[in-house]
Design a protein around this motif. Structure first.
Motif, PDB file in Angstrom:
ATOM      1  N   ALA A 123      46.072  50.582  33.321  1.00 26.60           N
ATOM      2  CA  ALA A 123      46.294  49.190  33.728  1.00 26.60           C
ATOM      3  C   ALA A 123      47.479  49.075  34.679  1.00 26.60           C
ATOM      4  O   ALA A 123      47.438  48.308  35.652  1.00 26.60           O
ATOM      5  CB  ALA A 123      46.523  48.323  32.490  1.00 26.60           C
ATOM      6  N   ARG A 124      48.548  49.839  34.424  1.00 22.70           N
ATOM      7  CA  ARG A 124      49.733  49.790  35.293  1.00 22.70           C
ATOM      8  C   ARG A 124      49.405  50.291  36.700  1.00 22.70           C
ATOM      9  O   ARG A 124      49.778  49.661  37.692  1.00 22.70           O
ATOM     10  CB  ARG A 124      50.856  50.627  34.697  1.00 22.70           C
ATOM     11  N   ALA A 148      45.443  51.045  28.106  1.00 24.64           N
ATOM     12  CA  ALA A 148      46.196  49.792  28.123  1.00 24.64           C
ATOM     13  C   ALA A 148      47.489  49.884  28.922  1.00 24.64           C
ATOM     14  O   ALA A 148      47.868  48.929  29.607  1.00 24.64           O
ATOM     15  CB  ALA A 148      46.500  49.356  26.685  1.00 24.64           C
ATOM     16  N   GLY A 188      47.233  47.817  38.540  1.00 25.12           N
ATOM     17  CA  GLY A 188      48.028  46.672  38.974  1.00 25.12           C
ATOM     18  C   GLY A 188      48.897  46.990  40.181  1.00 25.12           C
ATOM     19  O   GLY A 188      48.980  46.190  41.118  1.00 25.12           O
TER      20      GLY A 188
END
Length: 228
Positions: A216-217, A212, A220
């Protein structure tokens, strides 16, 4: 050769990841040995562990984490790993070696996380660090499970095992660690004692937060980079 050395110097996390993945394929051949060959297998097992430790310290040197902390943990771990190869049936030695191994790998994972969160620019090595951090933390929990098994016997059992739970090998506990970290639920090994279950729960939470927050970072940031 010069180009290869430059690549290794530029991508320490990639080297750490590939060596650990290679170790996953080597361990089954070591654990299934019997007799005199088994002693050679233990020596090879220890050698692989020392190589991974060296690469982990080298990877931490590329991060904002304190290298002397990693070296301070790695030194005793090396000594205990060698001692384990000599005194194979000393449970006290194995327990403290497992605890220090777990602390070392968890700290290495912390250093790699700081490396990935140090800026808003994703490099090739940081992408490899995503995988290396996962494997390093999984290694750490496997050693933690080994220590728990010594402190609280019969903590882990295997599906279909009759009678009192037996003693799981380190590779079996690594199998449990990786399947728990990925939340796939495919492991036929599971915790049956409360203390063991507590640490399994912690790893399940850590695996969920890793996907999470970290993965995800980086995904992105990578997408934003290509859109610019």
């Amino acid at each position: 050769m010069d180009r290869l050395r430059r690549k290794v110097a530029e991508l320490p996390c990639a080297l750490l990841l590939f060596v650990q993945l290679g170790a996953l394929l080597a361990y089954p051949f070591i654990e299934t040995r019997r007799g005199d060959v088994q002693e050679v297998g233990r020596a090879i097992f220890g050698l692989i562990g020392l190589v991974v430790l060296f690469l982990a310290v080298r990877a931490v040197r590329a991060t904002p984490a304190l290298t002397w902390v990693a070296a301070g943990l790695g030194g005793p771990v090396v000594v205990l790993t060698i001692a384990e190869a000599i005194w194979t049936n000393n449970t006290t030695l194995t327990f403290w070696s497992s605890v220090l191994h777990a602390l070392f790998y968890v700290y290495t994972g912390y250093g790699l996380l700081r490396y990935m969160f140090a800026d808003n620019w994703v490099t090739r090595d940081e992408l490899y660090a995503t995988g290396a951090t996962f494997t390093v933390v999984a290694w750490g929990f496997a050693y933690l499970y080994l220590a728990v098994q010594i402190a609280y016997p019969h903590s882990f059992t295997i599906y279909g095992e009759s009678g009192e739970p037996g003693t799981r090998t380190w590779f079996e506990l690594l199998y449990l660690s990786i399947t728990t970290m990925t939340s796939t639920g495919l492991s036929d090994i599971y915790a049956v004692e409360p203390h063991a279950r507590a640490f399994v729960l912690l790893q399940q939470i850590a695996g969920m937060l890793y996907v999470a927050l970290v993965v995800a970072r980086l995904v992105g940031l990578t997408i934003a980079r290509f859109r610019q």
